[in-house]
Design an enzyme around this catalytic site. Structure first.
Site, PDB file in Angstrom:
ATOM      1  N   GLY A   4     -30.093  34.414  19.086  1.00  0.00           N
ATOM      2  CA  GLY A   4     -30.375  33.356  18.108  1.00  0.00           C
ATOM      3  C   GLY A   4     -30.848  33.918  16.780  1.00  0.00           C
ATOM      4  O   GLY A   4     -31.306  35.061  16.684  1.00  0.00           O
TER       5      GLY A   4
ATOM      6  N   ARG B 290     -36.532  29.863  11.590  1.00  0.00           N
ATOM      7  CA  ARG B 290     -37.874  29.514  11.127  1.00  0.00           C
ATOM      8  C   ARG B 290     -38.766  30.725  10.859  1.00  0.00           C
ATOM      9  O   ARG B 290     -39.858  30.590  10.326  1.00  0.00           O
ATOM     10  CB  ARG B 290     -38.539  28.565  12.149  1.00  0.00           C
ATOM     11  CG  ARG B 290     -38.017  27.144  12.053  1.00  0.00           C
ATOM     12  CD  ARG B 290     -38.446  26.312  13.230  1.00  0.00           C
ATOM     13  NE  ARG B 290     -37.747  26.693  14.447  1.00  0.00           N
ATOM     14  CZ  ARG B 290     -38.058  26.249  15.668  1.00  0.00           C
ATOM     15  NH1 ARG B 290     -39.086  25.441  15.826  1.00  0.00           N
ATOM     16  NH2 ARG B 290     -37.357  26.625  16.718  1.00  0.00           N
TER      17      ARG B 290
ATOM     18  N   GLY C  89     -24.990  28.363  21.810  1.00  0.00           N
ATOM     19  CA  GLY C  89     -26.021  27.762  22.654  1.00  0.00           C
ATOM     20  C   GLY C  89     -26.430  28.675  23.796  1.00  0.00           C
ATOM     21  O   GLY C  89     -25.770  29.679  24.082  1.00  0.00           O
ATOM     22  N   THR C  90     -27.531  28.307  24.454  1.00  0.00           N
ATOM     23  CA  THR C  90     -28.093  29.168  25.499  1.00  0.00           C
ATOM     24  C   THR C  90     -27.170  29.282  26.723  1.00  0.00           C
ATOM     25  O   THR C  90     -27.126  30.327  27.375  1.00  0.00           O
ATOM     26  CB  THR C  90     -29.473  28.647  25.943  1.00  0.00           C
ATOM     27  OG1 THR C  90     -29.382  27.231  26.188  1.00  0.00           O
ATOM     28  CG2 THR C  90     -30.529  28.876  24.875  1.00  0.00           C
TER      29      THR C  90
ATOM     30  N   ASP D 134     -37.889  35.773  23.063  1.00  0.00           N
ATOM     31  CA  ASP D 134     -38.947  35.432  22.105  1.00  0.00           C
ATOM     32  C   ASP D 134     -40.218  34.933  22.792  1.00  0.00           C
ATOM     33  O   ASP D 134     -41.042  34.264  22.184  1.00  0.00           O
ATOM     34  CB  ASP D 134     -38.441  34.396  21.092  1.00  0.00           C
ATOM     35  CG  ASP D 134     -38.027  33.077  21.730  1.00  0.00           C
ATOM     36  OD1 ASP D 134     -38.052  32.979  22.976  1.00  0.00           O
ATOM     37  OD2 ASP D 134     -37.696  32.141  20.985  1.00  0.00           O
TER      38      ASP D 134
ATOM     39  N   GLY E 145     -37.804  21.389  26.184  1.00  0.00           N
ATOM     40  CA  GLY E 145     -37.005  20.536  27.061  1.00  0.00           C
ATOM     41  C   GLY E 145     -37.910  19.949  28.138  1.00  0.00           C
ATOM     42  O   GLY E 145     -38.858  20.592  28.577  1.00  0.00           O
TER      43      GLY E 145
ATOM     44  N   ASN F 101     -49.528  66.418   7.621  1.00  0.00           N
ATOM     45  CA  ASN F 101     -48.573  66.678   8.712  1.00  0.00           C
ATOM     46  C   ASN F 101     -47.123  66.444   8.327  1.00  0.00           C
ATOM     47  O   ASN F 101     -46.220  66.791   9.060  1.00  0.00           O
ATOM     48  CB  ASN F 101     -48.926  65.806   9.926  1.00  0.00           C
ATOM     49  CG  ASN F 101     -48.900  64.325   9.583  1.00  0.00           C
ATOM     50  OD1 ASN F 101     -49.107  63.936   8.439  1.00  0.00           O
ATOM     51  ND2 ASN F 101     -48.628  63.505  10.575  1.00  0.00           N
TER      52      ASN F 101
HETATM   53  C1  UD1 Z   1     -34.849  26.352  24.967  1.00  0.00           C
HETATM   54  C2  UD1 Z   1     -34.479  25.350  26.071  1.00  0.00           C
HETATM   55  C3  UD1 Z   1     -35.620  24.359  26.245  1.00  0.00           C
HETATM   56  C4  UD1 Z   1     -36.896  25.101  26.605  1.00  0.00           C
HETATM   57  C5  UD1 Z   1     -37.183  26.202  25.542  1.00  0.00           C
HETATM   58  C6  UD1 Z   1     -38.307  27.085  26.044  1.00  0.00           C
HETATM   59  C7  UD1 Z   1     -32.040  25.109  25.951  1.00  0.00           C
HETATM   60  C8  UD1 Z   1     -30.916  24.231  25.534  1.00  0.00           C
HETATM   61  N1  UD1 Z   1     -33.257  24.661  25.699  1.00  0.00           N
HETATM   62  O1  UD1 Z   1     -35.002  25.625  23.773  1.00  0.00           O
HETATM   63  O2  UD1 Z   1     -35.319  23.448  27.291  1.00  0.00           O
HETATM   64  O3  UD1 Z   1     -37.979  24.222  26.688  1.00  0.00           O
HETATM   65  O4  UD1 Z   1     -36.042  27.038  25.339  1.00  0.00           O
HETATM   66  O5  UD1 Z   1     -38.710  27.974  25.063  1.00  0.00           O
HETATM   67  O6  UD1 Z   1     -31.807  26.144  26.522  1.00  0.00           O
HETATM   68  N2  UD1 Z   1     -30.087  32.025  22.105  1.00  0.00           N
HETATM   69  C9  UD1 Z   1     -28.971  32.818  22.238  1.00  0.00           C
HETATM   70  N3  UD1 Z   1     -27.763  32.295  21.890  1.00  0.00           N
HETATM   71  C10 UD1 Z   1     -27.598  31.028  21.440  1.00  0.00           C
HETATM   72  C11 UD1 Z   1     -28.753  30.228  21.312  1.00  0.00           C
HETATM   73  C12 UD1 Z   1     -29.974  30.745  21.672  1.00  0.00           C
HETATM   74  O7  UD1 Z   1     -29.046  33.962  22.655  1.00  0.00           O
HETATM   75  O8  UD1 Z   1     -26.466  30.633  21.165  1.00  0.00           O
HETATM   76  C13 UD1 Z   1     -31.381  32.593  22.495  1.00  0.00           C
HETATM   77  C14 UD1 Z   1     -32.398  32.626  21.357  1.00  0.00           C
HETATM   78  O9  UD1 Z   1     -32.323  33.845  20.661  1.00  0.00           O
HETATM   79  C15 UD1 Z   1     -33.725  32.471  22.104  1.00  0.00           C
HETATM   80  C16 UD1 Z   1     -33.350  31.693  23.358  1.00  0.00           C
HETATM   81  O10 UD1 Z   1     -31.951  31.788  23.497  1.00  0.00           O
HETATM   82  O11 UD1 Z   1     -34.267  33.719  22.505  1.00  0.00           O
HETATM   83  C17 UD1 Z   1     -33.772  30.233  23.290  1.00  0.00           C
HETATM   84  O12 UD1 Z   1     -33.109  29.622  22.194  1.00  0.00           O
HETATM   85  P1  UD1 Z   1     -33.842  28.594  21.263  1.00  0.00           P
HETATM   86  O13 UD1 Z   1     -32.877  28.132  20.257  1.00  0.00           O
HETATM   87  O14 UD1 Z   1     -35.136  29.147  20.805  1.00  0.00           O
HETATM   88  O15 UD1 Z   1     -34.070  27.406  22.319  1.00  0.00           O
HETATM   89  P2  UD1 Z   1     -35.138  26.282  22.280  1.00  0.00           P
HETATM   90  O16 UD1 Z   1     -34.722  25.220  21.320  1.00  0.00           O
HETATM   91  O17 UD1 Z   1     -36.477  26.879  22.104  1.00  0.00           O
HETATM   92 CA    CA Z   2     -37.393  28.945  21.344  1.00  0.00          CA
END
Ligand code: UD1
Ligand code: CA
Length: 437
Positions: free
Chosen positions: A14, A18, A84-85, A109, A146, A359
């Site tokens: 990601g 922010r 997305g995740t 993170d 979530g 050094n």
């Molecule tokens: C996600 C969860 C949420 C949970 C929260 C906990 C989903 C849809 N939601 O939300 O339910 O409560 O984490 O912290 O999973 N990332 C990728 N590739 C992508 C998108 C994200 O590798 O395409 C990585 C980001 O770098 C990060 C992690 O996945 O390390 C979570 O992504 P982030 O966008 O922060 O998810 P949240 O909105 O926090």
């Molecule tokens: Ca997050």
């Protein structure tokens, strides 16, 4: 012993919008150690995982280079674009073909997660023979997370993102911590069925819960008691908060082990620093990296120990002293205004105020060692140009620049001889003003 093997996937693709930074989010540091490394270290310290996949995307080259240089048994997989995740985890699928084990998914993170928690989470999955276990936590203010959705019989059926949640769902205080244990053989099919028809237009990892429930698989949640551990970093404000949380844990543990810390609020000590009982830490001390400090030492106020310090017992590191990658043996004093870098100090050495171990050569970029043996001392404002050795009981005169080794019991001085000009000031005044009035 677990019933199955475990591999892990660490999500780190990601953008971290922010953070408002040129640097990828997961390379931001706490005590000089990147967030990603905290997570990888916790995963590996479980001793359950033989291989981890880090999903990289935003500034992928930087993250990949960091992982290559600093982490073992880690393979980076590119996710581009970042959809997305769920899509992120799916990028590891080709490497997990026919894998009959568990896949632990963690976000890059969340640096406060501990190996103990991950271990008991995986045990919980294993003992219950689950297909999917999701870590959850209870928050009074569950904003942005979530939500864990349960049916009337309290059965865990889905995760709904805040942006997709109804008012009733938003009121739920049990949240998704973003840590999952997946029985890959039974659940991986879910990744071929993800849809992106949601508020963010993304393929959500969280949707595998619904899929698994619909396919009558065993889905469970593991409620984490200490919700601090899943604190996720999305901004620099949260980065500072996480630093405070980690620091508090670290100084509290040290105090419980017998270290005296006068002001825990202004003392920062990395969790990888060991300190012996009865050492006194005065305010405004900043210690990063991995260090070992003995007992009965006095550190501070205002000392900076950077990394790789091995300090013996009854050592004094005083105000405005910086120490880096150095060994300092028992009963040695470095009391004020000195820099000790890439050095080896023996027992009972006395370092005068303002002594510098020079050094680093900025032209060759080479760092060299300074060795100061037992009982030697340096006068104030000495510069020891490394590589250089000061033998036992040698003495360096104040204000000297030492570029050659000094033999035992020898006094070394590079100071210009003292000259005096009697009445020079008086004559000068007469010359300039015509006499003292
Ligand atoms: C996600 C969860 C949420 C949970 C929260 C906990 C989903 C849809 N939601 O939300 O339910 O409560 O984490 O912290 O999973 N990332 C990728 N590739 C992508 C998108 C994200 O590798 O395409 C990585 C980001 O770098 C990060 C992690 O996945 O390390 C979570 O992504 P982030 O966008 O922060 O998810 P949240 O909105 O926090
Ligand atoms: Ca997050």
């Amino acid at each position: 012993m677990l019933n199955k093997k475990v591999k892990s996937i660490i999500l780190a693709a990601g953008k971290g919008t922010r953070m408002k930074s040129d640097m990828p989010k997961v390379l931001h540091t706490i005590f000089n150690k990147p967030l990603l490394k905290y997570v990888i270290d916790a995963v590996q310290a479980t001793d359950y995982i033989d291989e981890s996949y880090v999903i990289v995307g935003h500034e992928a080259e930087l993250v990949e280079k960091y992982a290559k240089d600093n982490c073992e048994n880690v393979k980076c997989i590119l996710q581009y674009p970042q959809l997305g995740t769920g899509d992120a985890v799916n990028k590891a699928a080709p490497y997990l073909k026919d894998f009959d084990g568990y896949v632990l998914v963690v976000c890059g993170d969340t640096p406060l997660i501990t190996a103990e928690t991950l271990k008991s989470f995986i045990n919980f999955h294993d003992i219950n023979d689950a297909d999917l276990t999701v870590m959850s936590a209870i928050f009074d203010n569950p904003r942005n997370y979530g939500r864990i959705i349960r049916d009337k019989s309290n059965k865990f059926t889905a995760i709904v993102e805040e942006k997709d949640a109804t008012a009733e769902q938003k009121a739920v205080k049990e949240i998704n911590a973003g840590i999952y244990c997946i029985n890959w053989k039974t659940v991986s099919e879910a990744f071929n069925n993800l849809q992106n028809n949601n508020a963010q237009g993304e393929y959500y990892l969280t949707d595998i819960v619904k899929w698994a429930v619909n396919n009558n698989l065993h889905v469970q949640s593991y409620i984490l008691e200490n919700n601090e551990e899943i604190f996720g970093i999305n901004s620099k404000v949260q980065l500072a908060q996480a630093t405070k949380i980690l620091n508090k844990k670290s100084v509290t543990k040290l105090m419980e082990d017998g270290v005296q810390i006068v002001d825990p609020d202004t003392t920062f000590i990395s969790p990888e620093t060991q300190i012996g009982a009865d050492t006194l830490i005065l305010p405004n001390v900043y210690i990063t990296g991995k260090n070992i400090i003995g007992s009965h030492c006095k550190i501070g106020p205002f000392s900076h120990i950077r990394d790789g310090a091995v300090i013996g017992n009854n050592v004094r590191i005083g105000n405005f002293v910086e120490v880096k990658k150095s060994v300092i043996k028992d009963n040695t004093n470095v009391s004020h205004l000195s820099y000790i870098g890439d050095a080896q100090l023996g027992n009972r050495v006395n370092i005068g105020a303002g002594t510098i171990t020079a050094n680093y050569n900025p032209i060759t970029k080479v760092k060299s060692k300074t060795i100061i043996k037992d009982g030697a001392n340096t006068g104030s404002n000495s510069v020891l140009v490394a590589p250089v050795t000061i033998e036992e009981m040698a003495s360096i005169g104040a204000g000297s620049v030492i570029t050659k080794d000094v033999e035992a019991y020898t006094l070394a001085l590079t100071r210009a001889p003292l000259r005096k000009f009697q009445n020079w000031v008086k004559l000068k005044i007469e010359q300039l003003t015509g006499g003292i009035k």
